[in-house]
Write an enzyme that holds these catalytic residues in place. Structure first.
Site, PDB file in Angstrom:
ATOM      1  CB  SER A   1       5.001  -2.902  -3.020  1.00 21.86           C
ATOM      2  OG  SER A   1       4.764  -1.660  -3.626  1.00 21.86           O
ATOM      3  CD1 TRP A   2       3.334  -0.169   3.389  1.00 23.64           C
ATOM      4  CD2 TRP A   2       4.717   1.508   2.881  1.00 23.64           C
ATOM      5  NE1 TRP A   2       3.547   0.555   4.540  1.00 23.64           N
ATOM      6  CE2 TRP A   2       4.390   1.597   4.249  1.00 23.64           C
ATOM      7  CE3 TRP A   2       5.578   2.454   2.329  1.00 23.64           C
ATOM      8  CZ2 TRP A   2       4.884   2.589   5.079  1.00 23.64           C
ATOM      9  CZ3 TRP A   2       6.076   3.459   3.152  1.00 23.64           C
ATOM     10  CH2 TRP A   2       5.739   3.518   4.512  1.00 23.64           C
TER      11      TRP A   2
ATOM     12  CG  ASP B   1       8.036  -3.319 -10.347  1.00 26.26           C
ATOM     13  OD1 ASP B   1       7.171  -2.442 -10.518  1.00 26.26           O
ATOM     14  OD2 ASP B   1       8.235  -3.872  -9.252  1.00 26.26           O
TER      15      ASP B   1
ATOM     16  N   GLY C   1       0.828  -1.206   0.000  1.00 26.89           N
ATOM     17  CA  GLY C   1       0.000   0.000   0.000  1.00 26.89           C
ATOM     18  C   GLY C   1       0.865   1.260   0.000  1.00 26.89           C
TER      19      GLY C   1
ATOM     20  CG  HIS D   1       4.834  -3.667  -8.375  1.00 28.75           C
ATOM     21  ND1 HIS D   1       6.030  -3.479  -7.711  1.00 28.75           N
ATOM     22  CD2 HIS D   1       3.860  -3.379  -7.462  1.00 28.75           C
ATOM     23  CE1 HIS D   1       5.811  -3.078  -6.474  1.00 28.75           C
ATOM     24  NE2 HIS D   1       4.499  -3.014  -6.293  1.00 28.75           N
TER      25      HIS D   1
END
Length: 314
Positions: A111-112, A266, A43, A294
């Site tokens: 990711s986050w 990505d 997120g 991604h």
């Protein structure tokens, strides 16, 4: 989905008071006496995903998941920005680890989630057994400019035009600032339109082969509002990191085994970040996947993640 382990239900679930008026939703699955791993969702603002439990051999791993502040079912309501920074999340992880009586745990995040994993590991390296990262993001200015200031627009021009559409023309030189204003607008209609446009941009760019299912998922209004509010809040503040901090301090991870799984194509988090982290992190392994973007479901990603969790289960 053959690269995933079979579906598994949570073994225990509840809420943990972490202070500042926040209670985070937590889950455990798998072997209660097994090797501890904590799953860090992306997120910011997405939340626990049932599929995340399936990256691990449940007979071997004690799988811990939690909704970060303002996300999923954590309280106050989703999207709450009060006392909500990267360093609050790092602190929450320590409260959770101590509550569960875990001495050291494996970190698993994409990711986050990779951002949070790196921040936690560099703050508490003695509490980390291994790290598995996917689609590395470290919130540097260049990374934010790539996805939110026109870099990825070269690959997705039509989608970029839709991303800019809610922002007044005179504010489009800084879309992040423009969205921050829109998401704080008194009009609920304006806030919701902006949130969906922000979220759909990620849904459109997340996979190497754009899929309508991703766009529909990210366009769901309740998800979009939480996702957009938290992302803009964090990214407008550079996640409360010094510029380049997570790469600069990667030497603190020396002695912690790690695997970085990264899609060659990505478009959300280009592989230069994963490569530079790998160069700065002694002993890390970089698995650069040809044909992947991604998304965790892009070609080869699930298999690479399962190979990594299996390699550390001993």
């Amino acid at each position: 989905m053959d690269e995933l382990y079979p579906p598994i239900a949570p073994r225990a679930e509840g809420f943990l008071d972490v202070g500042d008026g926040h209670r985070i939703r937590c889950q455990e699955a798998g072997n209660p006496a097994g090797k501890p791993v904590v799953v860090l969702h992306g997120g910011p603002g997405s939340g626990i995903a049932p599929m995340a439990r399936r990256h691990f051999d449940a007979s071997v791993y004690r799988i811990v998941l939690f909704d970060q502040r303002g996300s999923g079912q954590s309280t106050p309501d989703a999207g709450d920005l009060t006392a909500n920074t990267l360093w609050h999340l790092v602190s929450d992880m320590e409260v959770l680890r101590e509550q569960l009586g875990i001495e050291r745990w494996q970190l698993f995040g994409g990711s986050w989630g990779a951002t949070l994993a790196l921040a936690y590991a560099q703050t508490h390296p003695s509490r980390v057994s291994e790290i598995i990262l996917r689609g590395v993001f470290t919130v540097r200015r260049g990374e934010l400019d790539w996805i939110y200031r026109g870099g990825a627009a070269n690959l997705f021009p039509r989608e970029w035009e839709a991303f800019l559409a809610p922002i007044p023309p005179e504010r489009r030189d800084d879309p992040l600032a423009g969205y921050r204003e829109l998401l704080d607008d008194p009009s609920e209609e304006i806030r919701h339109r902006a949130a969906v446009a922000w979220s759909v941009w990620e849904g459109a760019t997340v996979s190497v082969r754009p899929q309508e299912s991703f766009v529909r998922q990210y366009a769901e209004p309740a998800f979009a509002l939480t996702f957009a509010r938290l992302a803009v809040h964090y990214f407008s503040h550079g996640a409360w990191l010094d510029e380049g901090q997570l790469i600069r301090d990667a030497g603190k991870l020396a002695g912690i085994p790690g695997v970085i799984v990264q899609g060659r194509y990505d478009a959300v988090c280009p592989p230069i970040t994963a490569y530079e982290l790998h160069q700065a992190w002694p002993g890390s392994e970089l698995n650069l996947l040809e044909g992947a973007g991604h998304a965790v479901t892009d070609p080869g990603v699930l298999a690479a993640l399962r190979a990594a969790t299996d390699s550390f289960r001993g």
